[in-house]
Write a protein that holds these residues in place. Sequence first.
Motif, PDB file in Angstrom:
ATOM      1  N   GLY A  35       0.600  -1.451   0.217  1.00 59.40           N
ATOM      2  CA  GLY A  35      -0.059  -0.361   0.264  1.00 59.40           C
ATOM      3  C   GLY A  35       0.555   0.696   0.158  1.00 59.40           C
ATOM      4  O   GLY A  35       0.523   2.465  -0.835  1.00 59.40           O
ATOM      5  N   GLY A  36       1.705   1.491   0.624  1.00 61.39           N
ATOM      6  CA  GLY A  36       2.468   2.421   1.388  1.00 61.39           C
ATOM      7  C   GLY A  36       3.486   2.791  -0.417  1.00 61.39           C
ATOM      8  O   GLY A  36       3.698   3.696  -1.168  1.00 61.39           O
ATOM      9  N   VAL A  61      -9.667  10.001  -2.710  1.00 56.55           N
ATOM     10  CA  VAL A  61      -9.543   8.729  -2.041  1.00 56.55           C
ATOM     11  C   VAL A  61     -10.645   9.031  -0.973  1.00 56.55           C
ATOM     12  O   VAL A  61     -11.729   8.808   0.191  1.00 56.55           O
ATOM     13  N   ALA A  62     -10.159  10.145  -0.332  1.00 54.48           N
ATOM     14  CA  ALA A  62     -11.037  10.801   1.346  1.00 54.48           C
ATOM     15  C   ALA A  62     -12.011  10.851   0.478  1.00 54.48           C
ATOM     16  O   ALA A  62     -13.263  11.094   1.695  1.00 54.48           O
ATOM     17  N   PHE A  80      -7.318  16.928   7.485  1.00 55.13           N
ATOM     18  CA  PHE A  80      -8.509  15.354   7.998  1.00 55.13           C
ATOM     19  C   PHE A  80      -8.555  14.469   6.637  1.00 55.13           C
ATOM     20  O   PHE A  80      -8.987  13.931   7.030  1.00 55.13           O
ATOM     21  N   SER A  81      -8.744  14.900   5.286  1.00 52.58           N
ATOM     22  CA  SER A  81      -8.682  15.022   4.114  1.00 52.58           C
ATOM     23  C   SER A  81      -7.407  13.445   4.328  1.00 52.58           C
ATOM     24  O   SER A  81      -7.988  12.790   3.763  1.00 52.58           O
ATOM     25  N   ILE A  86      -5.799   8.503   3.682  1.00 50.87           N
ATOM     26  CA  ILE A  86      -4.098   7.108   4.339  1.00 50.87           C
ATOM     27  C   ILE A  86      -5.310   5.965   5.468  1.00 50.87           C
ATOM     28  O   ILE A  86      -4.787   4.730   5.414  1.00 50.87           O
ATOM     29  N   THR A  87      -6.192   6.096   5.788  1.00 46.89           N
ATOM     30  CA  THR A  87      -6.147   5.520   6.958  1.00 46.89           C
ATOM     31  C   THR A  87      -7.872   4.432   6.209  1.00 46.89           C
ATOM     32  O   THR A  87      -7.438   3.391   5.904  1.00 46.89           O
ATOM     33  N   LEU A  88      -8.167   4.960   4.809  1.00 42.97           N
ATOM     34  CA  LEU A  88      -8.953   4.104   3.990  1.00 42.97           C
ATOM     35  C   LEU A  88      -8.217   3.343   3.166  1.00 42.97           C
ATOM     36  O   LEU A  88      -8.060   2.164   3.062  1.00 42.97           O
ATOM     37  N   HIS A  89      -6.617   4.171   2.534  1.00 44.96           N
ATOM     38  CA  HIS A  89      -5.272   3.040   1.351  1.00 44.96           C
ATOM     39  C   HIS A  89      -5.357   1.785   2.877  1.00 44.96           C
ATOM     40  O   HIS A  89      -5.289   1.320   1.780  1.00 44.96           O
ATOM     41  N   PHE A  90      -4.311   2.269   3.784  1.00 46.79           N
ATOM     42  CA  PHE A  90      -4.044   1.055   4.137  1.00 46.79           C
ATOM     43  C   PHE A  90      -4.870   0.410   5.232  1.00 46.79           C
ATOM     44  O   PHE A  90      -4.236  -1.214   5.109  1.00 46.79           O
ATOM     45  N   SER A  91      -6.382   0.922   5.657  1.00 45.47           N
ATOM     46  CA  SER A  91      -7.421  -0.139   5.646  1.00 45.47           C
ATOM     47  C   SER A  91      -7.527  -1.629   4.791  1.00 45.47           C
ATOM     48  O   SER A  91      -7.697  -2.784   4.736  1.00 45.47           O
ATOM     49  N   LEU A  92      -8.175  -0.763   3.398  1.00 46.04           N
ATOM     50  CA  LEU A  92      -7.881  -1.804   2.299  1.00 46.04           C
ATOM     51  C   LEU A  92      -7.302  -3.084   1.718  1.00 46.04           C
ATOM     52  O   LEU A  92      -7.053  -4.133   1.509  1.00 46.04           O
TER      53      LEU A  92
END
Length: 137
Positions: A35-36, A61-62, A80-81, A86-92
């Motif tokens: 992901g990174g 993505v946000a 915040f965006s 980043i939270t969504l991207h790395f969770s997926l």
Amino acid sequence: MATITESTRARKLTRADRLRMPDWGAAGWAGIAGGGSFLALELLLLPRTNGIEPWSFIRMVAAIVLGPSALTTLGDQRFFSLVMAITLHFSLSLVYMHLVSIATYRRTRAQACGFGLLFGIGLYLVNFHLCTAMFPW
């Protein structure tokens, strides 16, 4: 030439061979690394290929989580965006890598690479073609 006994063969098993389930820690780190890497390449190459600023990708993505209003965020909202993207991207990334680890567990390297290739192509088609139809912004 001496033959290999069962006890010698058992000692030569690697840690992965002794596992009854996939190594979730390794899968998680692989998901974060993948992901990174993708995020870094996207932020570096997107402006060069499409002529748009790198922040636009983060805002897109946000916007999946926050809605279309995230596309026009400025100032404090921008941070915040970034956190949401980043939270969504790395969770997926973690979810996808765990799915790959389940599917490729105890397969040969060739089978795992083939599945990984097909999974990556399918993931690209879903994320960049199906999701863009669902989230037109």
